[in-house]
Motif scaffolding. Sequence first.
Motif, PDB file in Angstrom:
ATOM      1  N   ILE A  68      28.425  86.428  -0.939  1.00 21.34           N
ATOM      2  CA  ILE A  68      28.270  85.009  -0.828  1.00 21.34           C
ATOM      3  C   ILE A  68      29.336  84.218  -1.789  1.00 21.34           C
TER       4      ILE A  68
ATOM      5  N   PHE B  88      24.350  92.866  -9.422  1.00 22.94           N
ATOM      6  CA  PHE B  88      25.269  91.899  -9.081  1.00 22.94           C
ATOM      7  C   PHE B  88      26.443  91.649  -9.857  1.00 22.94           C
TER       8      PHE B  88
ATOM      9  N   TYR C  28      17.707  90.117 -16.056  1.00 25.66           N
ATOM     10  CA  TYR C  28      17.612  88.611 -15.838  1.00 25.66           C
ATOM     11  C   TYR C  28      16.145  88.070 -15.881  1.00 25.66           C
TER      12      TYR C  28
ATOM     13  N   TYR D 237      26.621  91.245  -4.354  1.00 31.33           N
ATOM     14  CA  TYR D 237      25.487  91.956  -4.956  1.00 31.33           C
ATOM     15  C   TYR D 237      25.156  93.015  -3.828  1.00 31.33           C
TER      16      TYR D 237
ATOM     17  N   SER E 168      23.082  84.689 -21.108  1.00 30.32           N
ATOM     18  CA  SER E 168      23.728  85.762 -20.268  1.00 30.32           C
ATOM     19  C   SER E 168      25.175  85.866 -20.619  1.00 30.32           C
TER      20      SER E 168
ATOM     21  N   MET F 253      29.619  84.680   5.194  1.00 27.78           N
ATOM     22  CA  MET F 253      29.249  85.765   4.074  1.00 27.78           C
ATOM     23  C   MET F 253      29.728  87.151   4.668  1.00 27.78           C
TER      24      MET F 253
ATOM     25  N   GLN G 211      13.870  82.286 -22.677  1.00 30.00           N
ATOM     26  CA  GLN G 211      14.707  81.102 -22.326  1.00 30.00           C
ATOM     27  C   GLN G 211      13.601  79.779 -22.472  1.00 30.00           C
TER      28      GLN G 211
ATOM     29  N   ARG H 147      29.737  85.712  -5.371  1.00 26.72           N
ATOM     30  CA  ARG H 147      28.542  86.627  -6.103  1.00 26.72           C
ATOM     31  C   ARG H 147      28.307  87.848  -4.844  1.00 26.72           C
TER      32      ARG H 147
ATOM     33  N   PHE I 192      26.703  76.822  -0.416  1.00 27.53           N
ATOM     34  CA  PHE I 192      27.368  78.049  -0.210  1.00 27.53           C
ATOM     35  C   PHE I 192      28.190  77.621   1.059  1.00 27.53           C
TER      36      PHE I 192
ATOM     37  N   ALA J 155      19.064  93.217 -11.901  1.00 26.83           N
ATOM     38  CA  ALA J 155      18.405  91.897 -11.708  1.00 26.83           C
ATOM     39  C   ALA J 155      17.231  91.967 -12.709  1.00 26.83           C
TER      40      ALA J 155
ATOM     41  N   TYR K 107      27.103  82.349   7.354  1.00 29.31           N
ATOM     42  CA  TYR K 107      26.078  82.287   6.314  1.00 29.31           C
ATOM     43  C   TYR K 107      24.772  82.240   6.957  1.00 29.31           C
TER      44      TYR K 107
ATOM     45  N   PHE L 254      25.819  74.424  -9.898  1.00 26.15           N
ATOM     46  CA  PHE L 254      26.257  75.814  -9.911  1.00 26.15           C
ATOM     47  C   PHE L 254      25.335  76.657  -8.942  1.00 26.15           C
ATOM     48  N   GLY L 255      25.983  77.174  -7.827  1.00 26.34           N
ATOM     49  CA  GLY L 255      25.199  77.922  -7.131  1.00 26.34           C
ATOM     50  C   GLY L 255      24.200  77.369  -6.208  1.00 26.34           C
ATOM     51  N   ILE L 256      24.340  76.181  -5.921  1.00 26.27           N
ATOM     52  CA  ILE L 256      23.529  75.583  -5.024  1.00 26.27           C
ATOM     53  C   ILE L 256      24.139  75.257  -3.461  1.00 26.27           C
TER      54      ILE L 256
ATOM     55  N   LEU M 161      13.808  85.337 -18.634  1.00 26.63           N
ATOM     56  CA  LEU M 161      13.171  84.138 -18.577  1.00 26.63           C
ATOM     57  C   LEU M 161      12.344  83.606 -19.308  1.00 26.63           C
TER      58      LEU M 161
END
Lengths: 366, 366
Positions: free
Chosen positions: A163, A72, A203, A142, A237, A34, A210, A140, A30, A200, A53, A26-28, A207
């Motif tokens: 992105i 975002f 989140y 933002y 989230s 962009m 979490q 994503r 791209f 942001a 990008y 996930f999200g690694i 942390l």
Amino acid sequence: MIQSQSIAVETTLQKKAKPPQDGLGFGIHFTDHMFILDYSVEQEWHNPRIVPYQPIVLDPAAKVFHYGQTIFEGLKAYKTADGRIRLFRPRDNFARMNRSNDRMSVPELDIDTAITALERLIEVDADWVPTEPGTSLYIRPYVFATQATLGVAPSENYQFIIIMSPVGAYYPEGMNPVKIYVESDYVRAMVGGVGEAKTAGNYAAALKSQQIAKEQGYTQVLWLDGAEHKYIEEVGSMNVFFKIGGKVITPALNGSILAGITRNSVLQLLKHWGISVEERRLSIDEIYEAAEQGLLEEAFGTGTAAVISPIGEVNWGGQKLVIGEGRTGELTNKLYDTLTGIQYGTVEDPFGWTREVGAGKTESVR
Amino acid sequence: MIQSQSIAVETTLQKKAKPPQDGLGFGIHFTDHMFILDYSVEQEWHNPRIVPYQPIVLDPAAKVFHYGQTIFEGLKAYKTADGRIRLFRPRDNFARMNRSNDRMSVPELDIDTAITALERLIEVDADWVPTEPGTSLYIRPYVFATQATLGVAPSENYQFIIIMSPVGAYYPEGMNPVKIYVESDYVRAMVGGVGEAKTAGNYAAALKSQQIAKEQGYTQVLWLDGAEHKYIEEVGSMNVFFKIGGKVITPALNGSILAGITRNSVLQLLKHWGISVEERRLSIDEIYEAAEQGLLEEAFGTGTAAVISPIGEVNWGGQKLVIGEGRTGELTNKLYDTLTGIQYGTVEDPFGWTREVGAGKTESVR
């Protein structure tokens, strides 16, 4: 509104190798391109462009580093079996972004411009939408403050960027219920704060809690309200739902929780199916009492990444509560199958939630 | 700890023109150089370097843009009449940064390394410390998450940066009391949240309320607690003090307000002078009641930028309260004169608060 043809497109000279679809994560990774849109007080939003990008270059005094004005969104594009690319409720994401913008003193974005830009970007990177079952293209968008001065005030300059990341199946080995840690000390947000903005700081604030939960073997944190540490807010989230005695209950939108689009879709589906739903204050006591009375049937989180995430165990100050014998409930499964079916085009969409990329250039499908 | 000689120094080939000292403003002009330190899980903090002031280059997925893991500090360097450069309580700033880091899941910084780096940077840019009365060199250390992945988790990479800005006299025309708007709806932070961390999200959360106050002719917002909207927290981005019936009262550090270094200095000075001080819960009702009884004598904010900021009027839901006939109080003036005197070296420093740049390389003056 900015028209599709006014977006400058500079395509890359060197396309990246695509990662294997069975290990996307996930999200690694791209995509190759962009979208960027600039804002200044004088010119407002201007210079829409699709570029390879590439790194963002910012003055060290740019306000985003210091005062956190950044928002975002997260949504997904899905490839249907016959090769079409579909978005799920994109207008709702950009409408929510504007509500977040308002709370964080960021200028409003034109929703049609954002959707036009997104569709154009997806067309340019169409070969990045993965095709394996359960995979999708995570998007994503933002916005962040770029003015290079240290006075504490809303920025006079911003960038809006999109992105995209091909992401793997969230449940490659099938959906398994997660264990949830109820946080009684730390607080994510409160009424009057910025909890309902997708910004942001919310989140970052989550942390530490979490990490503590993870060290104790829990996947997610269940947040309680900031004033009394008593009422349920969100899980990790995600928004959270409980099925108690045949009724489905979820915390009402009180200003401190995110107005999830998956949350809203679940509510609409449940009503469509004639299942009784309640949006209201829901205390953690009520959950434990319902369990004692044998009325707590199912629990699940909702969000863009996982869509539906079954909850099998809750731990509140050492009191462990196993829900549905730790197995995914019937309704939880049905919601997951229906929502993902609508997203991938295998189940009929009676709500008009899906939007085909390229097909809706002149209409405003919601 | 990183030694001064292990910091790589690349000086600029093109020094900037210095702005005139009578129009410096705050955080608008920046010196010729900056300090950078990198963090990775494998190497921890590494690669300390002073380089020409230059843009930061980040992947668009860098976590700072999305999940707001960023912390800053603010302190000042002052030039004495005989040309020495002094810092005010720098260890306290970096100690607080580490407390903020802990709350925001950012790795700890070695305080001696940070001070060594700062002193080396000031030596390189020594000609940027302004000399006119009331001017100083504002120092902004900050740290932010750079890992380029979208999973919501603490970053595995960070940068710690120091930039510096020559700033003007805060009160070029003399100290004038400000008018304060008491915010009864929006909330800055709450117990269990991140209010005591000097993190970007707290500042972003405050902007909307600040704008509303400004539109109504008020300079700053006075924040009340998040749970009951009743107890005084901070004013703008300053701590706040009230003198009532000869006693000085300031809200206790409860986790939701910043542990200001100027706040602490004021408390120490007051005790040193034998003035009765209380750190405790203080309701907005109590302020209005004290005023009615003729006991409310003075009010002021404390912070690095203004040092002391007298409050001449408070407006709580339309009830206006003029304090000290709208003039700066005697104690407020004395605190300002003493603190700035210690900072500029014209008043004796019995607390060991000041540290001469370059003089303390081997000792650890607090």
